[in-house]
Design a protein around this motif. Structure first.
Motif, PDB file in Angstrom:
ATOM      1  N   CYS A  37       8.475  22.048   3.454  1.00 25.58           N
ATOM      2  CA  CYS A  37       7.192  22.585   3.874  1.00 25.58           C
ATOM      3  C   CYS A  37       7.342  24.056   4.233  1.00 25.58           C
ATOM      4  CB  CYS A  37       6.658  21.826   5.096  1.00 25.58           C
ATOM      5  SG  CYS A  37       6.216  20.127   4.730  1.00 25.58           S
TER       6      CYS A  37
ATOM      7  N   ALA B 285       3.353  23.702   9.006  1.00 20.46           N
ATOM      8  CA  ALA B 285       4.141  23.019   7.976  1.00 20.46           C
ATOM      9  C   ALA B 285       3.337  21.860   7.393  1.00 20.46           C
ATOM     10  CB  ALA B 285       5.443  22.501   8.580  1.00 20.46           C
TER      11      ALA B 285
ATOM     12  N   GLY C 255       2.279  21.453   3.538  1.00 18.17           N
ATOM     13  CA  GLY C 255       2.790  20.328   2.778  1.00 18.17           C
ATOM     14  C   GLY C 255       3.997  20.750   1.958  1.00 18.17           C
TER      15      GLY C 255
ATOM     16  N   CYS D  50       6.083  16.108   5.434  1.00 24.12           N
ATOM     17  CA  CYS D  50       7.219  16.864   4.934  1.00 24.12           C
ATOM     18  C   CYS D  50       8.409  15.997   4.566  1.00 24.12           C
ATOM     19  CB  CYS D  50       7.642  17.907   5.972  1.00 24.12           C
ATOM     20  SG  CYS D  50       6.326  19.092   6.308  1.00 24.12           S
TER      21      CYS D  50
END
Lengths: 417, 482
Positions: free
Chosen positions: A162, A170, A174, A195
Motif C-alpha cells: 500500500c 494506506a 490499497g 494491504c
C-alpha cells in the motif's frame, strides 16, 4: 482360567505404567520440541530442487545506485529486500534460463529512500515499482504471459504494497493495482486488511544477527523478570493525546501496570536491552503504528515468550510456525487484565512454550544471516513459494487477454520514475 | 512540487517517528477550496480559539457526549473520563491547538467487511483499580520459581551434592548481624545443605535461637574455650574449631562438599553453584574488604590509586589455566596500623590465605573412604594447628582453581566487631520495655581504650558490613518512572 485373565490384566497395567514412566522421563528431560505448523513439519525443508527462480537484471538505478546513496538501508528493519536479492543471486535455486523458471524476482529496492532520521519515505515507491514493472514487461515476455501471477516482490514496508506509513492513507490507496496478481512477500500481516493480499508470504522484519549473537548470556542465568518491555507508550510527537498510537493499547499497558513490580516496562533505552530480555519470562510485543515489530524476532532469539497484543495480526510464516502454541495472544480489549491472563497460564504450558522457543530451527527461521544458512528466513520464503507450486492453470493468460489496467491507481503514481 | 513540500515538512519534524494525523496531508493535497472546505476551516478556527481559551481540546468531550450512546466503537468497559484525560494531557493539548486536526471524526469507519479492527482514535482502557493484585503476584512468583527450577535442571549441575557448611561463631554483639547474613544466604541455596555451627564458649541460647529460625539442617556444637581478645589468638582458635568440625564430618560420615562460611563474610549465590564443580580440593578468589584508606598525608597519589583496588586472595593461574601460584594479601601498605585487639580502631587484616577460600570433598576426611587420593593428610595425624586448609594437603599443586580459574570473586571477607565489653540485650529482646531514657552524652564509656595518635581518622565505613550481594540473585526491582 480366571487366574490367567487377572495375570494378563496385571501385565497390561504394568506395561502401561512402565511406558508412562518412560514417556514422562523422556518428556521431562527434553529441552526442545519439534515445531510443526498447519502446513506440517516444514520448518526444516530444503527448497533446493523444489523450485527455480529467475532474477531479472534491472538497471542499477533500481537497486545498486539507491543503496549507494544511503548505506543505512543495510541495517534498518526493512533490509530484507536487499539481502534477499543478494541471497538469490548466489543461490542454487537461481536459474539463468527463464523458460524453466517457476518464479520470477524483480530486485527493486522500494524502501531505501530514507529521511535524515533513517525512516523510509514511501512516496516515490509506487512510481518506482510501476517503472520497474514497465521495464520487465517490455523487455521480457514473462510478465505479459501471466500478468505477474508467477512473479514475486519484496515489499517490507509498514503496510506492504500500500506504500504508505499511515494506516488510513494506506487503506485508501490499497495495494498497487499492478501487483494484484503477483505474490507479495511482506512484513505486514493483518487479517481482513486491504494491504494483505490472499496468498502473501509474511516475513519477520530484519534484525541484525551478529549484534544479537554478541549479546548472549549463559543459559543458566535464572529468568527473574516476569514481563519485560522497552519502548514508547505514547508517541508524543505525532499523537499527543494518545488513543491513536497503537490503538491505545500501549498506553493502556502503561496506565494499568506502571506500578506493578512484575512488569518491568519503561521507555528507557538501556544498553543491556538484549541481556535483559534473556532474563525475562514474557516479553510484550504490542502493536505500534503498524502491527508488526522486530520485538517478536528478538523475543524468539532470546527465548522470551512473546505476548502479542495486536488484533488479527498475521505473524511470519504462519503456515509453518504454530504461533498460538509458542506465543501468548492477548486481545487489545483485554489489556487491563494482562496480569491475570499471564499468571493464569499453567506452568506446564509455559515450559512447553519455552521448549518450542529453544528449538534452534525456530530461531534460525527468524533470522537473515549473511551468508545464508539452512533453515533461515530466506529458505523459509523459498519454502513458502515452493508450497504454492505447481501454478494453477488460471495463472497463464490466453494470448491477447488482459486482466490488469495499466492506468489504474492514483494519478500521482502514473508519473514515470 | 507538492511532494517536495511534504518532504520539507517531514524534515522539519523533530520527533523520531514522522507519522502525523490525517488531515494535514488531505488539506494540502486538495487544491480546490469547496464551500464545505471553507466551512470546515472556519469551524476549525473557531474551535481552535475556544480550545485556546478553555485550555484543553474539547472536541473529544463534544463527541463523547454526542456519540456516547452509539454502539460502534466506544467500549462499554470502564474508561477514564474524557475530561480527566483531557486534563492529563493539558500541556500537550495546548501545544497541539496550533497544529491540525481539531475537528476530525474520532471514529473513522474505514474498515473492511468482517474486520473488527478499526482505524482511528481509540479509548485508553484502564481498569477501576490499576494496581497489583497480591494473589497474582504470588502466582507469578510461583511461575518464576518453576521456570528457574527447570533452567537449573537443564543447564545447572546435574548431580548436585550436599553442601556442608562449617561456621565458627561465638555470642557477641555483632553475632546477630553477621550470622543472619550468612543464614539468609544459606537459606537461598538451592541444594541440600548441612550447617555445622561450632560455638566458642559452649552452646548458648543466643546462637541456638538465631539458627533455629533458618529451617536448615543444623548441627550446633560447643567448643569449650572462650574467644580471646587478640586477633592472632582468635584466628588460632577458629582454626581449631574448624578442625573440630571436620572431625564431626568424619565421624558422621557426611557426604558432600565442605565449605567454610565465616559468619562475617558475604557469599555470592554463584559460589554455591561453582563449588559443585570441585572434584577433591578446590580454591577460589576471595575479595578482601579491608579498609584501605591510608590516612597519612605522606601517601602520594599513585599509591592511593594502587591500594584503592580491592585486594584478592586466591589461586593464580598461568595462561593455560593451570594453577601456578597464589595471590595472597599484601600487608605492607598497612604496616603499623594493624589491629591487634578486637576493639582497635584500625584495620583488621586477614591472614595470608583465608580458610573460607577453600572447599573440599568430604570423602577426603573419611577414615577409609576407599578412593581417597594419597596427597591428603589424615586429620587425626595433624601435628599442630594448621593455618589454612593447605596444611591438609601434602602437595599444594593438586588444588583445583574454581571460578573461572580464580578470575571471579565469589566471596568477600570483612571483619567488624564491636568492643569486647559492649553489651546487648539477650536475644535482642528488650523485656521489660525501657522506661527511662537518658541522653547518650551523659553515659561515657566505662573504660576507654588506649587513644591512638591524633592524626588518625577513625575508620567509619566499616561499621556497615552487610552489603547487598551480587546482583545475579533476585533483587527487588526499582520502580521506574516515565
Amino acid at each position: 482360567m480366571e487366574i490367567w485373565r487377572w495375570v494378563f490384566i496385571g501385565i497390561l497395567f504394568l506395561a502401561a505404567f512402565v511406558v508412562k514412566i518412560e514417556a514422562f522421563k523422556q518428556g521431562h528431560r527434553q529441552s526442545t520440541e519439534r515445531i510443526s505448523g498447519s502446513a506440517g513439519d516444514v520448518l526444516e525443508d530444503d527448497p533446493i530442487g523444489r523450485l527455480k527462480v529467475f532474477v531479472y537484471e534491472l538497471p542499477s538505478k533500481y537497486n545498486k545506485k539507491i543503496l549507494q546513496k544511503d548505506e543505512r538501508c543495510l541495517n534498518h528493519m526493512f533490509a530484507a529486500e536487499i539481502y534477499m536479492h543478494r541471497f538469490l543471486l548466489s543461490s542454487p535455486v537461481r536459474t539463468l534460463n527463464p523458460e524453466e523458471a517457476d518464479w520470477f524476482y524483480t530486485p527493486v529496492y522500494t524502501t531505501c529512500d530514507l529521511t535524515p532520521n533513517g525512516l523510509p519515505l514511501p512516496f516515490k515507491s509506487p512510481r518506482m515499482m510501476r517503472s520497474a514493472i514497465q521495464l520487465i514487461s517490455s523487455n521480457w515476455p514473462y510478465w505479459n504471459r501471466t500478468e505477474g501471477a508467477d512473479h514475486f516482490f519484496l515489499v517490507p514496508h509498514d503496510f506492504g504494497a500500500c506504500f504508505h506509513y499511515q494506516e488510513e492513507k494506506a487503506i485508501e490507496r490499497g495495494i498497487l493495482p499492478l501487483l494484484q496478481r503477483a505474490t507479495l512477500v511482506q512484513t505486514f500481516g493483518q487479517r481482513n486488511h486491504v494491504c494483505l493480499k490472499e496468498g502473501s508470504i509474511t516475513i519477520p522484519p530484519y534484525a541484525p544477527p551478529q549484534k544479537m549473537q554478541t549479546h548472549l548470556i549463559p543459559e543458566k542465568t535464572p529468568r527473574s523478570i516476569f514481563v519485560y518491555f522497552r519502548g514508547l507508550f505514547y508517541d508524543v510527537g505525532n499523537d499527543p493525546e494518545g488513543g491513536y498510537y497503537a490503538r491505545g493499547a500501549r498506553a493502556a499497558v502503561w496506565e494499568n501496570f506502571k506500578d506493578n513490580p512484575l512488569f518491568d516496562i519503561s521507555t528507557e533505552h538501556p544498553t543491556t536491552y538484549y541481556e535483559d530480555m534473556q532474563r525475562a519470562v514474557f516479553c510484550l510485543c504490542p502493536l505500534g503504528w503498524a502491527p508488526w515489530s522486530p520485538r517478536l524476532v528478538e523475543a524468539v532469539i532470546f527465548g522470551c515468550i512473546p505476548v502479542i497484543i495486536a488484533d488479527d495480526i498475521v505473524l511470519p510464516f504462519a503456515d509453518a510456525i504454530p504461533w498460538e502454541e509458542i506465543g501468548v495472544f492477548v486481545d487489545e480489549k483485554d489489556v487491563p487484565n494482562l496480569d491475570t491472563i499471564l499468571t493464569s497460564i499453567p506452568p506446564e504450558v509455559i515450559l512447553r512454550k519455552q521448549r518450542l522457543l529453544a528449538n534452534p530451527s525456530m530461531k534460525q527461521a527468524m533470522l537473515f544471516p549473511q551468508p545464508a544458512q539452512p533453515g533461515d528466513a530466506f529458505h523459509q520464503v523459498l519454502n513458502g513459494l515452493a508450497r504454492k507450486l505447481p501454478h494453477d492453470k488460471s495463472v497463464y493468460l490466453k494470448p491477447g487477454e488482459k486482466v490488469l489496467h495499466w492506468t489504474a491507481g492514483l494519478v500521482g503514481d502514473l508519473k514515470p520514475w | 512540487m507538492k511532494v517536495s513540500a511534504l518532504q520539507q515538512s517531514y524534515l522539519n519534524r523533530r520527533s523520531y517517528s514522522f507519522r502525523s494525523s490525517g488531515p494535514l496531508d488531505s488539506s494540502s493535497d486538495s487544491a480546490v477550496k469547496s464551500p464545505a472546505a471553507i466551512f470546515w476551516l472556519v469551524l476549525h478556527g473557531l474551535c481552535c480559539l475556544i480550545s485556546l481559551v478553555l485550555g484543553f481540546r474539547f472536541s473529544r468531550l463534544v463527541f463523547f457526549f454526542l456519540f456516547s450512546t452509539s454502539s460502534t466503537n466506544f467500549y462499554a468497559s470502564p474508561f477514564r473520563s474524557t475530561a480527566e484525560l483531557a486534563n492529563a494531557f493539558d500541556v500537550h493539548s495546548v501545544l497541539s491547538t496550533n497544529s491540525i486536526t481539531n475537528i476530525e471524526l474520532p471514529l473513522l469507519n474505514k474498515t473492511v467487511a468482517n474486520s473488527r479492527v478499526v482505524v482511528g482514535r481509540h479509548g485508553i482502557r484502564i481498569r477501576p483499580w490499576p494496581h497489583p493484585n497480591p494473589t497474582e503476584v504470588i502466582k507469578a512468583h510461583r511461575i518464576i520459581e518453576r521456570v528457574q527450577k527447570e533452567q537449573r535442571l537443564q543447564f545447572g549441575v546435574t548431580d548436585a551434592r550436599t553442601v556442608i557448611v562449617i561456621t565458627p561463631t561465638y555470642a557477641r554483639t555483632f553475632q546477630a548481624l553477621h550470622l543472619t547474613g550468612v543464614m539468609h544466604s544459606l537459606m537461598l541455596v538451592p541444594y541440600d545443605l548441612v550447617w555445622i555451627v561450632v560455638e566458642a564458649g559452649g552452646v548458648s541460647n543466643e546462637t541456638a535461637s538465631l539458627i533455629g529460625k533458618s529451617g536448615l539442617k543444623t548441627i550446633h556444637v560447643g567448643f569449650n574455650q572462650r574467644m580471646p581478645n587478640s586477633w592472632d589468638e582468635r584466628n588460632k582458635l577458629e582454626s581449631k574449631m574448624r578442625i573440630f568440625a571436620l572431625r564431626i564430618v568424619r565421624e558422621k560420615k557426611l557426604d558432600g562438599i565442605v565449605m567454610f562460611a565465616d559468619d562475617s563474610n558475604m557469599h555470592s549465590m554463584e559460589l554455591f553453584d561453582e563449588i559443585q564443580n570441585v572434584k577433591w580440593f578446590g580454591a577460589f578468589s576471595v575479595g578482601i574488604l579491608a579498609n584501605s584508606i591510608n590516612t597519612d598525608e605522606t601517601a602520594d597519589q599513585k599509591e592511593e590509586e594502587e591500594t584503592s583496588r580491592m585486594p584478592v586472595q586466591g589461586p593464580a593461574c598461568d595462561s593455560s589455566n593451570m594453577l601456578a601460584g597464589w595471590h595472597t594479601f599484601n600487608t605492607l601498605p598497612f604496616a603499623g596500623k594493624i589491629a591487634v585487639y578486637i576493639d582497635d580502631r584500625v584495620t583488621v587484616l586477614p591472614r595470608k590465605l583465608e580458610w573460607s577460600g577453600f572447599v573440599l570433598n568430604s570423602r577426603l576426611l573419611w577414615k577409609d573412604g576407599g578412593d581417597k587420593p594419597e596427597w591428603i593428610k589424615d586429620i587425626d595425624m595433624l601435628a599442630g594447628d594448621i593455618e589454612s586448609p593447605l596444611g591438609l594437603v601434602k602437595d599444594p599443586s593438586v588444588v583445583e582453581p574454581l571460578g573461572n580459574c580464580g578470575r571471579q570473586v565469589l566471596l568477600w571477607w570483612l571483619r567488624v566487631e564491636a568492643r569486647a565489653d559492649s553489651k546487648f540485650p539477650p536475644r535482642w529482646i528488650i523485656d521489660p520495655p525501657l522506661e527511662i531514657t537518658v541522653p547518650s552524652k551523659r553515659t561515657p564509656w566505662p573504660d576507654a581504650p588506649p587513644e591512638l595518635p591524633a592524626n588518625e581518622i577513625p575508620v567509619m565505613g566499616i561499621e556497615e558490613p552487610i552489603v547487598k550481594h551480587s546482583t545475579k540473585t533476585r533483587t527487588s526491582r526499582s520502580k521506574r518512572r516515565s
